[in-house]
Design a protein around this motif. Structure first.
Motif, PDB file in Angstrom:
ATOM      1  N   LYS A 125       0.840  -1.193   0.000  1.00 28.98           N
ATOM      2  CA  LYS A 125       0.000   0.000   0.000  1.00 28.98           C
ATOM      3  C   LYS A 125       0.880   1.250   0.000  1.00 28.98           C
ATOM      4  O   LYS A 125       0.790   2.088  -0.884  1.00 28.98           O
ATOM      5  N   GLN A 126       1.730   1.337   1.000  1.00 29.04           N
ATOM      6  CA  GLN A 126       2.647   2.477   1.066  1.00 29.04           C
ATOM      7  C   GLN A 126       4.010   2.077   0.538  1.00 29.04           C
ATOM      8  O   GLN A 126       4.536   1.020   0.877  1.00 29.04           O
ATOM      9  N   LEU A 127       4.546   2.941  -0.290  1.00 24.38           N
ATOM     10  CA  LEU A 127       5.840   2.681  -0.905  1.00 24.38           C
ATOM     11  C   LEU A 127       6.754   3.867  -0.607  1.00 24.38           C
ATOM     12  O   LEU A 127       6.479   4.991  -1.048  1.00 24.38           O
ATOM     13  N   ARG A 128       7.781   3.603   0.171  1.00 23.03           N
ATOM     14  CA  ARG A 128       8.697   4.674   0.566  1.00 23.03           C
ATOM     15  C   ARG A 128      10.135   4.302   0.270  1.00 23.03           C
ATOM     16  O   ARG A 128      10.496   3.125   0.330  1.00 23.03           O
ATOM     17  N   ILE A 129      10.922   5.320  -0.032  1.00 24.32           N
ATOM     18  CA  ILE A 129      12.349   5.117  -0.287  1.00 24.32           C
ATOM     19  C   ILE A 129      13.125   6.013   0.658  1.00 24.32           C
ATOM     20  O   ILE A 129      12.903   7.226   0.703  1.00 24.32           O
ATOM     21  N   GLN A 130      14.011   5.409   1.407  1.00 24.15           N
ATOM     22  CA  GLN A 130      14.858   6.176   2.314  1.00 24.15           C
ATOM     23  C   GLN A 130      16.252   6.275   1.692  1.00 24.15           C
ATOM     24  O   GLN A 130      16.878   5.258   1.405  1.00 24.15           O
ATOM     25  N   LEU A 131      16.686   7.507   1.473  1.00 24.11           N
ATOM     26  CA  LEU A 131      18.012   7.743   0.904  1.00 24.11           C
ATOM     27  C   LEU A 131      18.922   8.253   2.006  1.00 24.11           C
ATOM     28  O   LEU A 131      18.537   9.147   2.760  1.00 24.11           O
ATOM     29  N   SER A 132      20.105   7.691   2.090  1.00 24.36           N
ATOM     30  CA  SER A 132      21.037   8.168   3.112  1.00 24.36           C
ATOM     31  C   SER A 132      22.456   8.145   2.578  1.00 24.36           C
ATOM     32  O   SER A 132      22.798   7.371   1.698  1.00 24.36           O
ATOM     33  N   LYS A 133      23.230   9.032   3.125  1.00 25.76           N
ATOM     34  CA  LYS A 133      24.617   9.147   2.707  1.00 25.76           C
ATOM     35  C   LYS A 133      25.452   9.531   3.920  1.00 25.76           C
ATOM     36  O   LYS A 133      25.067  10.415   4.681  1.00 25.76           O
ATOM     37  N   ALA A 134      26.584   8.859   4.058  1.00 29.19           N
ATOM     38  CA  ALA A 134      27.435   9.130   5.226  1.00 29.19           C
ATOM     39  C   ALA A 134      28.094  10.500   5.084  1.00 29.19           C
ATOM     40  O   ALA A 134      28.336  10.959   4.000  1.00 29.19           O
TER      41      ALA A 134
ATOM     42  N   SER B   2      21.178  16.695   3.868  1.00 26.47           N
ATOM     43  CA  SER B   2      21.021  16.191   5.209  1.00 26.47           C
ATOM     44  C   SER B   2      21.362  14.704   5.160  1.00 26.47           C
ATOM     45  O   SER B   2      21.434  14.109   4.099  1.00 26.47           O
ATOM     46  N   LYS B   3      21.566  14.100   6.306  1.00 24.81           N
ATOM     47  CA  LYS B   3      22.042  12.720   6.312  1.00 24.81           C
ATOM     48  C   LYS B   3      21.029  11.746   5.743  1.00 24.81           C
ATOM     49  O   LYS B   3      21.381  10.709   5.213  1.00 24.81           O
ATOM     50  N   GLN B   4      19.768  12.070   5.852  1.00 25.23           N
ATOM     51  CA  GLN B   4      18.751  11.112   5.430  1.00 25.23           C
ATOM     52  C   GLN B   4      17.499  11.829   4.906  1.00 25.23           C
ATOM     53  O   GLN B   4      17.102  12.844   5.462  1.00 25.23           O
ATOM     54  N   VAL B   5      16.920  11.282   3.833  1.00 19.75           N
ATOM     55  CA  VAL B   5      15.671  11.833   3.314  1.00 19.75           C
ATOM     56  C   VAL B   5      14.780  10.681   2.868  1.00 19.75           C
ATOM     57  O   VAL B   5      15.267   9.694   2.311  1.00 19.75           O
ATOM     58  N   THR B   6      13.490  10.821   3.150  1.00 14.01           N
ATOM     59  CA  THR B   6      12.547   9.768   2.787  1.00 14.01           C
ATOM     60  C   THR B   6      11.531  10.307   1.795  1.00 14.01           C
ATOM     61  O   THR B   6      10.969  11.386   1.984  1.00 14.01           O
ATOM     62  N   LEU B   7      11.311   9.545   0.711  1.00  8.35           N
ATOM     63  CA  LEU B   7      10.333   9.907  -0.310  1.00  8.35           C
ATOM     64  C   LEU B   7       9.186   8.910  -0.259  1.00  8.35           C
ATOM     65  O   LEU B   7       9.389   7.738   0.034  1.00  8.35           O
ATOM     66  N   GLU B   8       8.008   9.367  -0.576  1.00 11.12           N
ATOM     67  CA  GLU B   8       6.869   8.455  -0.695  1.00 11.12           C
ATOM     68  C   GLU B   8       6.404   8.454  -2.148  1.00 11.12           C
ATOM     69  O   GLU B   8       6.179   9.513  -2.737  1.00 11.12           O
ATOM     70  N   ILE B   9       6.267   7.255  -2.719  1.00  4.70           N
ATOM     71  CA  ILE B   9       5.758   7.123  -4.080  1.00  4.70           C
ATOM     72  C   ILE B   9       4.243   6.933  -3.972  1.00  4.70           C
ATOM     73  O   ILE B   9       3.781   6.033  -3.280  1.00  4.70           O
TER      74      ILE B   9
END
Lengths: 134, 93
Positions: A125-134, B2-9
């Motif tokens: 149902k919910q589709l999320r993408i978490q992007l992270s970078k050190a 920023s260190k982290q970002v979250t997107l919702e499709i």
């Protein structure tokens, strides 16, 4: 002081992301620079044609703006392909599901190439993408 | 970034997120941006506060530093945060 950003509908800009999306949804064969047949039986040249999930395929064709349009006999896919991922969806719902997965792969591919770690959370149902970078 | 970002499709294949300059959604189509909140200093209390831009409700008013207020605000309004539903009109979970 944050801002909320919304993109109502994402264009398809990556054929590779589209290919990954349709494979994920059940199409097994991908052909490049091939042809497909529309609802009226007319043959159309396309950049990518995905098949192998039933009689009806789905294709991608580059438009004049350098983006891609999806082409398919959506009625045929809905009523004859019998695909689990599209069960209960109408024609628009099928298109949206392919777009949704294509958008996911577009973002994940792009930001992984730029050195981000991309984590996908998809509960159907919910589709999320978490992007992270050190 | 920023260190982290979250997107919702979204179900229609669109994207919604708390704005972050590192993620350029304009490459994928026409975007809309609206203010989510205000972070200001309360001179009487000597504390920073976070206020909803939509409802004007003060959400928290006890931050010692602006940086901590911004961190809290980002978590609150990101997908999965308590304020996400306020921005999207959807469920917060």
């Amino acid at each position: 002081m944050s801002h909320f950003t919304k993109l109502e509908s994402a264009n398809i800009v990556s054929a590779k992301a589209f290919e990954a999306a349709v494979r994920e949804l059940g199409f097994t064969n991908i052909k490049h620079n091939s042809t497909t047949t529309d609802y009226y039986g007319k043959t159309i040249e396309a950049d990518v044609v995905a098949s192998g999930a039933g009689k009806y395929d789905v294709a991608l064709k580059k438009n004049g703006e350098g983006k891609y349009d999806m082409l398919a006999d959506w009625w045929g896919i809905r009523t004859h392909n019998n695909m689990k991922e599209f069960a209960g969806l109408d024609d628009r719902g099928i298109q949206n599901k392919i777009l949704r997965h294509t958008t996911k792969h577009t973002i994940v591919d792009k930001y992984r190439r730029e050195g981000y770690r991309a984590s996908v959370q998809d509960d159907g149902k919910q589709l999320r993408i978490q992007l992270s970078k050190a | 970034m920023s260190k982290q970002v979250t997107l919702e499709i979204t179900e229609a294949g669109g994207i919604q997120m708390l704005h972050d300059d590192a993620v350029n959604l304009a490459e994928l189509g026409k975007i809309e941006v609206q203010r989510a909140s205000h972070v200001e200093f309360d001179n009487a209390k000597g504390k920073w506060f976070v206020q909803s831009a939509k409802t004007l409700v003060v959400l928290r008013d006890d931050f010692d530093t602006r940086e901590i207020a911004l961190e809290w605000e980002k978590e609150h309004y990101s997908p999965g945060g308590a304020g996400w539903a306020e921005l999207t009109g959807g469920n917060k979970a």
